[in-house]
Write a protein that holds these residues in place. Structure first.
Motif, PDB file in Angstrom:
ATOM      1  N   TYR A 199      18.303  68.741  50.018  1.00 58.47           N
ATOM      2  CA  TYR A 199      17.689  68.365  49.233  1.00 58.47           C
ATOM      3  C   TYR A 199      16.554  67.658  49.987  1.00 58.47           C
ATOM      4  O   TYR A 199      15.349  67.667  50.161  1.00 58.47           O
ATOM      5  N   LYS A 200      16.909  65.675  50.732  1.00 60.89           N
ATOM      6  CA  LYS A 200      16.628  65.450  51.177  1.00 60.89           C
ATOM      7  C   LYS A 200      15.605  65.610  52.431  1.00 60.89           C
ATOM      8  O   LYS A 200      14.856  65.558  52.600  1.00 60.89           O
ATOM      9  N   THR A 201      16.680  66.162  53.695  1.00 60.02           N
ATOM     10  CA  THR A 201      16.034  67.360  54.551  1.00 60.02           C
ATOM     11  C   THR A 201      15.189  68.176  53.818  1.00 60.02           C
ATOM     12  O   THR A 201      14.199  67.908  54.969  1.00 60.02           O
ATOM     13  N   ASN A 202      14.725  69.017  52.998  1.00 57.43           N
ATOM     14  CA  ASN A 202      14.559  70.098  52.844  1.00 57.43           C
ATOM     15  C   ASN A 202      13.138  69.485  52.236  1.00 57.43           C
ATOM     16  O   ASN A 202      12.088  69.892  52.749  1.00 57.43           O
ATOM     17  N   CYS A 203      12.401  68.381  51.335  1.00 60.69           N
ATOM     18  CA  CYS A 203      11.810  67.589  50.855  1.00 60.69           C
ATOM     19  C   CYS A 203      11.057  67.013  51.882  1.00 60.69           C
ATOM     20  O   CYS A 203       9.729  66.901  52.449  1.00 60.69           O
ATOM     21  N   MET A 204      11.643  66.532  53.195  1.00 62.93           N
ATOM     22  CA  MET A 204      10.792  65.788  53.789  1.00 62.93           C
ATOM     23  C   MET A 204      10.876  66.400  55.267  1.00 62.93           C
ATOM     24  O   MET A 204       9.472  66.097  55.559  1.00 62.93           O
ATOM     25  N   ASP A 205      11.947  66.988  55.833  1.00 63.84           N
ATOM     26  CA  ASP A 205      11.022  68.335  56.836  1.00 63.84           C
ATOM     27  C   ASP A 205      10.038  69.121  56.475  1.00 63.84           C
ATOM     28  O   ASP A 205       9.448  70.104  56.983  1.00 63.84           O
ATOM     29  N   TYR A 206      11.095  70.025  55.589  1.00 63.56           N
ATOM     30  CA  TYR A 206      10.001  71.483  55.328  1.00 63.56           C
ATOM     31  C   TYR A 206       9.090  71.199  53.983  1.00 63.56           C
ATOM     32  O   TYR A 206       8.423  72.071  53.008  1.00 63.56           O
ATOM     33  N   LYS A 207       8.834  69.826  53.065  1.00 63.34           N
ATOM     34  CA  LYS A 207       8.160  69.820  52.538  1.00 63.34           C
ATOM     35  C   LYS A 207       7.837  70.452  51.082  1.00 63.34           C
ATOM     36  O   LYS A 207       6.999  70.782  50.663  1.00 63.34           O
ATOM     37  N   TYR A 208       9.122  70.199  50.636  1.00 66.59           N
ATOM     38  CA  TYR A 208       9.316  71.667  49.332  1.00 66.59           C
ATOM     39  C   TYR A 208       9.885  70.614  48.149  1.00 66.59           C
ATOM     40  O   TYR A 208      10.882  69.234  47.548  1.00 66.59           O
ATOM     41  N   GLY A 209       8.782  70.477  47.568  1.00 60.52           N
ATOM     42  CA  GLY A 209       8.829  69.284  46.211  1.00 60.52           C
ATOM     43  C   GLY A 209       9.608  69.297  45.589  1.00 60.52           C
ATOM     44  O   GLY A 209      10.026  68.164  44.862  1.00 60.52           O
ATOM     45  N   LYS A 210      10.245  71.049  44.986  1.00 62.64           N
ATOM     46  CA  LYS A 210      11.150  70.827  43.698  1.00 62.64           C
ATOM     47  C   LYS A 210      12.558  69.795  45.046  1.00 62.64           C
ATOM     48  O   LYS A 210      13.674  69.702  44.113  1.00 62.64           O
ATOM     49  N   SER A 211      12.349  69.800  45.897  1.00 66.94           N
ATOM     50  CA  SER A 211      13.467  69.414  46.524  1.00 66.94           C
ATOM     51  C   SER A 211      13.310  67.717  46.521  1.00 66.94           C
ATOM     52  O   SER A 211      14.420  67.123  46.299  1.00 66.94           O
ATOM     53  N   CYS A 212      12.266  67.415  46.703  1.00 66.89           N
ATOM     54  CA  CYS A 212      12.351  66.197  45.877  1.00 66.89           C
ATOM     55  C   CYS A 212      12.433  65.427  45.046  1.00 66.89           C
ATOM     56  O   CYS A 212      12.769  64.756  44.966  1.00 66.89           O
ATOM     57  N   THR A 213      11.928  66.437  43.542  1.00 68.01           N
ATOM     58  CA  THR A 213      12.621  66.181  42.523  1.00 68.01           C
ATOM     59  C   THR A 213      13.922  66.267  42.655  1.00 68.01           C
ATOM     60  O   THR A 213      14.199  64.578  41.782  1.00 68.01           O
ATOM     61  N   LYS A 214      15.050  66.844  42.772  1.00 67.68           N
ATOM     62  CA  LYS A 214      15.992  66.823  42.639  1.00 67.68           C
ATOM     63  C   LYS A 214      16.391  65.781  43.582  1.00 67.68           C
ATOM     64  O   LYS A 214      18.335  65.064  42.869  1.00 67.68           O
ATOM     65  N   TYR A 215      16.379  64.929  44.780  1.00 71.20           N
ATOM     66  CA  TYR A 215      17.078  64.123  45.420  1.00 71.20           C
ATOM     67  C   TYR A 215      15.927  62.556  45.034  1.00 71.20           C
ATOM     68  O   TYR A 215      17.465  62.253  44.394  1.00 71.20           O
ATOM     69  N   GLY A 216      15.230  63.084  44.206  1.00 76.48           N
ATOM     70  CA  GLY A 216      14.761  62.086  43.599  1.00 76.48           C
ATOM     71  C   GLY A 216      16.318  61.636  42.206  1.00 76.48           C
ATOM     72  O   GLY A 216      16.694  60.356  41.945  1.00 76.48           O
ATOM     73  N   ASN A 217      16.265  62.516  41.789  1.00 80.46           N
ATOM     74  CA  ASN A 217      17.387  62.619  40.606  1.00 80.46           C
ATOM     75  C   ASN A 217      18.910  62.283  40.979  1.00 80.46           C
ATOM     76  O   ASN A 217      19.560  61.288  40.742  1.00 80.46           O
ATOM     77  N   TYR A 218      19.367  62.455  41.745  1.00 77.95           N
ATOM     78  CA  TYR A 218      19.996  62.078  42.531  1.00 77.95           C
ATOM     79  C   TYR A 218      19.612  60.756  43.170  1.00 77.95           C
ATOM     80  O   TYR A 218      21.177  59.622  42.213  1.00 77.95           O
ATOM     81  N   ALA A 219      19.602  60.143  43.907  1.00 73.05           N
ATOM     82  CA  ALA A 219      18.941  58.518  44.496  1.00 73.05           C
ATOM     83  C   ALA A 219      18.600  58.106  42.830  1.00 73.05           C
ATOM     84  O   ALA A 219      19.401  56.604  42.535  1.00 73.05           O
ATOM     85  N   LEU A 220      18.184  57.757  41.446  1.00 76.29           N
ATOM     86  CA  LEU A 220      18.619  57.916  40.449  1.00 76.29           C
ATOM     87  C   LEU A 220      19.729  57.470  39.596  1.00 76.29           C
ATOM     88  O   LEU A 220      20.158  56.175  39.111  1.00 76.29           O
ATOM     89  N   ILE A 221      20.766  58.305  39.828  1.00 77.89           N
ATOM     90  CA  ILE A 221      21.692  58.195  38.893  1.00 77.89           C
ATOM     91  C   ILE A 221      23.442  57.977  39.845  1.00 77.89           C
ATOM     92  O   ILE A 221      24.229  58.044  39.300  1.00 77.89           O
ATOM     93  N   GLY A 222      22.360  58.387  41.172  1.00 74.92           N
ATOM     94  CA  GLY A 222      24.050  58.006  42.287  1.00 74.92           C
ATOM     95  C   GLY A 222      24.462  59.332  42.792  1.00 74.92           C
ATOM     96  O   GLY A 222      25.592  58.275  43.016  1.00 74.92           O
ATOM     97  N   PRO A 228       4.972  69.427  39.582  1.00 76.99           N
ATOM     98  CA  PRO A 228       4.839  68.710  37.693  1.00 76.99           C
ATOM     99  C   PRO A 228       5.992  67.583  37.459  1.00 76.99           C
ATOM    100  O   PRO A 228       6.035  66.225  37.188  1.00 76.99           O
ATOM    101  N   THR A 229       7.257  68.611  37.669  1.00 78.38           N
ATOM    102  CA  THR A 229       7.943  67.640  37.717  1.00 78.38           C
ATOM    103  C   THR A 229       9.356  65.756  38.475  1.00 78.38           C
ATOM    104  O   THR A 229       9.054  64.914  37.722  1.00 78.38           O
ATOM    105  N   SER A 230       8.426  66.342  39.641  1.00 73.87           N
ATOM    106  CA  SER A 230       7.591  64.902  40.003  1.00 73.87           C
ATOM    107  C   SER A 230       7.010  64.256  39.742  1.00 73.87           C
ATOM    108  O   SER A 230       6.891  62.430  39.720  1.00 73.87           O
ATOM    109  N   CYS A 231       6.125  64.583  39.248  1.00 79.78           N
ATOM    110  CA  CYS A 231       5.195  63.135  38.546  1.00 79.78           C
ATOM    111  C   CYS A 231       5.180  62.821  38.073  1.00 79.78           C
ATOM    112  O   CYS A 231       4.694  61.801  36.938  1.00 79.78           O
ATOM    113  N   LEU A 232       5.679  63.780  37.084  1.00 81.27           N
ATOM    114  CA  LEU A 232       6.075  63.376  35.387  1.00 81.27           C
ATOM    115  C   LEU A 232       7.785  62.041  35.612  1.00 81.27           C
ATOM    116  O   LEU A 232       7.486  60.724  35.345  1.00 81.27           O
TER     117      LEU A 232
END
Length: 251
Positions: free
Chosen positions: A56-79, A103-107
């Protein structure tokens, strides 16, 4: 190859081949949607949260895929897939996802920046959080519209300690970052309801009943109450864990 999904061995083989297909599409073809599906596969099928987090993290940063940013953010939030929760890192990835128009990331970025209470370690920034929530609502995220409606319903105090939710009359003279505005609250609740948020529909019903932010109309109050009940029943009958989130509109 045809699979008989009534047979356990065929099901196992199908699942393994699915993983191989996703790995090839991600690592060799470098398709961001397939990388997200690979991470979903690692999460839902393999229960390997650490590897899923990495993808998720790599796909967010390297491939700029927003939904993966959301998922990794959720992982970071709950550990999840990490040693411990990190709300600051979560915010970083939610903001990245929002920049990529998820939109979910923005939320989630907006909620983190405007939330208060125990366990909140992110520096409060209501104006910035409001802008994230507005972007999410404008992109038809029902929860963002509902959340914004609540902000206008009660107002957002500059100093949370000054606000008394049980004695509204004592809140008239405090400083607000966002002043109570029933009309705005109603309009945003209506938006959230139109996008399918049952809580927003329930609030629209209540506001019509009381005449808050809109002219009192008991017939419309009844109509929106029934709509909220219908949405509640529909939600309860369709609860399921969804796979292949990479190709859907929401997480």
């Amino acid at each position: 190859m045809a699979y008989d999904l009534q047979k356990e061995e065929d099901v196992k083989q199908y699942i393994e081949n699915l993983g191989i297909e996703y790995r090839f599409g991600c690592y060799h073809e470098k398709k961001s949607e397939v990388c997200h599906l690979l991470a979903d596969y690692l999460e839902a099928i393999k229960k390997d949260y650490k590897k899923a987090a990495t993808v998720y993290k790599t796909n967010c940063m390297d491939y700029k895929y927003g939904k993966s940013c959301t998922k990794y953010g959720n992982y970071a939030l709950i550990g999840r897939g990490k040693d411990k929760p990190d709300s600051k890192e979560a915010l970083e990835y939610f903001e990245k996802g929002c920049e990529l128009n998820d939109p979910t990331s923005c939320l989630h970025a907006g909620v983190l920046l405007t939330a208060t209470g125990p366990g909140v370690t992110v520096q409060r920034d209501v104006p910035k959080g409001y802008n994230y929530l507005k972007k999410s609502c404008d992109a038809r995220d029902d929860m963002a519209c509902h959340y914004l409606s609540g902000m206008y319903l009660t107002g957002v105090p500059k100093n949370v300690a000054d606000f008394n939710p049980h004695k509204p009359e004592k809140n008239k003279n405090i400083d607000y970052l966002i002043k109570p505005d029933p009309k705005q609250a109603f309009n945003l609740a209506m938006k959230g309801c139109e996008y399918g948020n049952l809580f927003a529909c329930a609030n629209v019903s209540l506001m019509y009943k009381k005449g808050d932010g809109v002219e009192q109309d008991l017939e419309k109050s009844k109509k929106f109450f029934q709509l909220a009940q219908s949405l509640k029943n529909a939600h309860e009958t369709t609860k399921e864990i969804k796979f292949q989130q990479g190709l859907e509109d929401k997480q």
